[in-house]
Design an enzyme around this catalytic site. Structure first.
Site, PDB file in Angstrom:
ATOM      1  CG  ASP A   1      -2.164  -0.786   1.058  1.00 25.98           C
ATOM      2  OD1 ASP A   1      -2.453  -1.189  -0.073  1.00 25.98           O
ATOM      3  OD2 ASP A   1      -2.856  -1.013   2.070  1.00 25.98           O
TER       4      ASP A   1
ATOM      5  CE  LYS B   1      -5.171   7.399  -0.833  1.00 27.06           C
ATOM      6  NZ  LYS B   1      -5.397   8.530   0.101  1.00 27.06           N
TER       7      LYS B   1
ATOM      8  CG  MET C   1      -8.131   7.480   6.739  1.00 31.32           C
ATOM      9  SD  MET C   1      -9.011   5.994   6.216  1.00 31.32           S
ATOM     10  CE  MET C   1     -10.065   5.660   7.633  1.00 31.32           C
TER      11      MET C   1
END
Length: 511
Positions: free
Chosen positions: A41, A63, A178
């Site tokens: 990740d 990402k 988050m």
């Protein structure tokens, strides 16, 4: 594990921890070392991939440009497919797989497909980042409870799935994951449901890494402070009276080299030791090997002298590399330290002496000046007429020692024990940091590290990349190589050891 299960492959969901690669568990490292595929990740530190076998496939599932490279369904399908092909798969996830890591969803998919899996817990961000920020989640004098909350609900979502009324009661610590993009609304909701607007709040960005940033405020003003500071994800939001303890308990970001980016240019198998010294003082040490050590083009010259090493009066070893090369070759020849017989040993510097100690040898001589001139000065006090000296060396080593000892009357043999060649390329991380002008310091631990960097990128480009970068050299010979290429040396320790170089860098940036 049964043959039946192994034939179907295996998936390990491994918590990578919050950022510091040292926070992964021993079990996590064991899994990485046997992986055939690693799916990792955005928040998993890529340094952890150093534990993975070279032949293993590495698949990035984080990402790109702020958007997920693969959605969750695609990741689930990927894990199942790789395991069903009979491969050992490690799913490396930032923090802990089961704390806002969607590990439960992945396990459900694996279970439905009949794929065996194991969960390897990790240090979750709330625990790791708060510890590194000096904020205890619980404290007997402040609170006995802590709640982990997702902060990722739409900014305008009125029908929240979070029980804001319960969260706002009492003095328990709240940790929002988050939640930077929804920070203002989340803080407002806590106040609307009864939490005091004066309640301390801290934002922790890139916790446990040298890029860690901590911003403090209250429920009433933290959103405004974050806007003014341009505070961006990834970050945690800590709400509670324990935030006030940071003033007393802060330790990580107060270290002398905290936040400094330092490039280390030693050989690939040697950068780790020095990088660890710098990291202990808070630096972000970027490994950038400019040397690759390889075997001599032919072994016969070294083999010949090693077989008769006992006939020499002195064996002179000027580095740990020389020590390891000699003793590895002795092993290949079926020999060991006993072949030295009456031969005395000179070790140049404490690190060389330490390397000899690994083979059960204490040097007879360690010059106080850890360079070739120091060796020559020590032997100048002796009668070397007719003495035999063995000086195994690197192919690019200075010829000062064999030349001067021969001038004193010694018979010197100096076979090549290893070669110093250029790596194929500079690591992307190091080159990217130099190009972005984010490097504070670059270290050179030998003349070869300087010359090789110039050879790899070109002298003019090297000078351009190092504009504004503090140059740290381990000693005068290396400094001379730097200056000959147009570099200004700002740091040079009085003693030419890695520990002294690290201390000199710390002193320079502490001024």
């Amino acid at each position: 594990m049964t043959t039946h299960l192994q034939s179907k492959g295996m998936v390990y969901l491994v918590g990578a921890g919050p950022g510091d690669p040292g926070l992964i568990t021993l079990r996590g490292v064991e899994c990485l070392r046997k992986a055939e595929v690693v799916v990792y990740d955005y928040l998993a530190n890529e340094q952890l991939l150093d534990h993975v076998p070279a032949a293993a496939e590495r698949i990035y599932a984080g990402k790109i440009g702020g958007r997920h490279n693969q959605d969750q369904e695609e990741i689930n399908t990927l894990l199942v497919k790789q395991a069903q092909a009979g491969r050992i798969v490690v799913r490396l996830k930032g923090g802990d797989p089961f704390v806002f890591g969607r590990g439960g969803e992945e396990c459900e998919a694996l279970g439905a497909a009949g794929v065996p899996f194991e969960i390897v817990p990790g240090v979750t961000a709330a625990v790791g980042a708060c510890a590194y920020a000096g904020i205890p989640l619980t404290h007997r004098d402040y609170t006995a409870s802590v709640t982990l909350v997702t902060g990722r609900e739409g900014k305008d979502k009125d029908d929240s799935g979070i029980d804001w009324h319960s969260l706002s009661r009492g003095k328990g610590t709240l940790v929002f994951y988050m939640g930077i993009t929804t920070l203002r609304r989340n803080m407002e909701r806590l106040v609307e449901h009864g939490r005091s607007p004066d309640t301390p709040v801290a934002l922790i960005r890139w916790g446990t890494t040298p890029d860690q940033q901590v911003l403090k405020g209250t429920l009433a003003d933290i959103a405004d402070r974050a806007d003014r500071a341009g505070f961006k994800p990834p970050a945690l939001t800590i709400v509670g009276e324990v935030v006030a303890l940071r003033e007393k308990l802060s330790w990580f970001d107060g270290r002398p080299l905290f936040g400094r980016k330092v490039i280390v240019t030693r050989a690939a198998d040697q950068t780790g030791e020095f990088a660890a010294m710098l990291a202990e003082q808070g630096a972000m040490a970027i490994e950038c090997p400019t040397i690759r050590l390889v075997e001599p083009e032919q072994w016969e010259p070294l083999d010949t002298v090693l077989r008769e090493a006992g006939s020499y009066d002195w064996l002179v070893l000027t580095s740990g590399n020389a020590v390891r090369s000699v003793f590895r070759r002795l092993e290949v020849l079926g020999l060991d330290a006993r072949v030295l017989g009456r031969c005395r040993v000179c070790a140049v510097g404490p690190k060389t002496a330490e390397a000899l100690g690994e083979f059960g040898i204490r040097p007879d001589l360690v010059p106080s000046d850890y360079k070739a001139e120091g060796v020559v000065a020590e032997f100048a006090r002796m009668d070397l007429a007719g003495k035999r000296v063995l000086f195994p060396r690197a192919d690019r080593a200075r010829d000062l020692v064999p030349r001067e000892l021969a001038r004193m009357g010694a018979r010197v043999d100096s076979p090549i024990a290893y070669r110093n060649i250029l790596p194929d390329s500079l690591p992307h991380e190091a080159l990217h940091a130099l190009e972005r002008r984010t490097v504070d310091c670059i270290t050179f631990t030998s003349s070869s590290t300087v010359r090789n960097l110039a050879a790899m990128v070109g002298e003019d480009r090297m000078l351009d990349l190092l504009k504004g970068v503090t140059v740290a050299s381990i000693g005068p010979i290396t400094s001379q190589a730097c200056r000959s290429l147009g570099l200004e040396v700002a740091i040079e320790p009085a003693s030419y050891t890695l520990a002294d170089l690290a201390a000199a860098i710390e002193a320079f940036f502490s001024c």
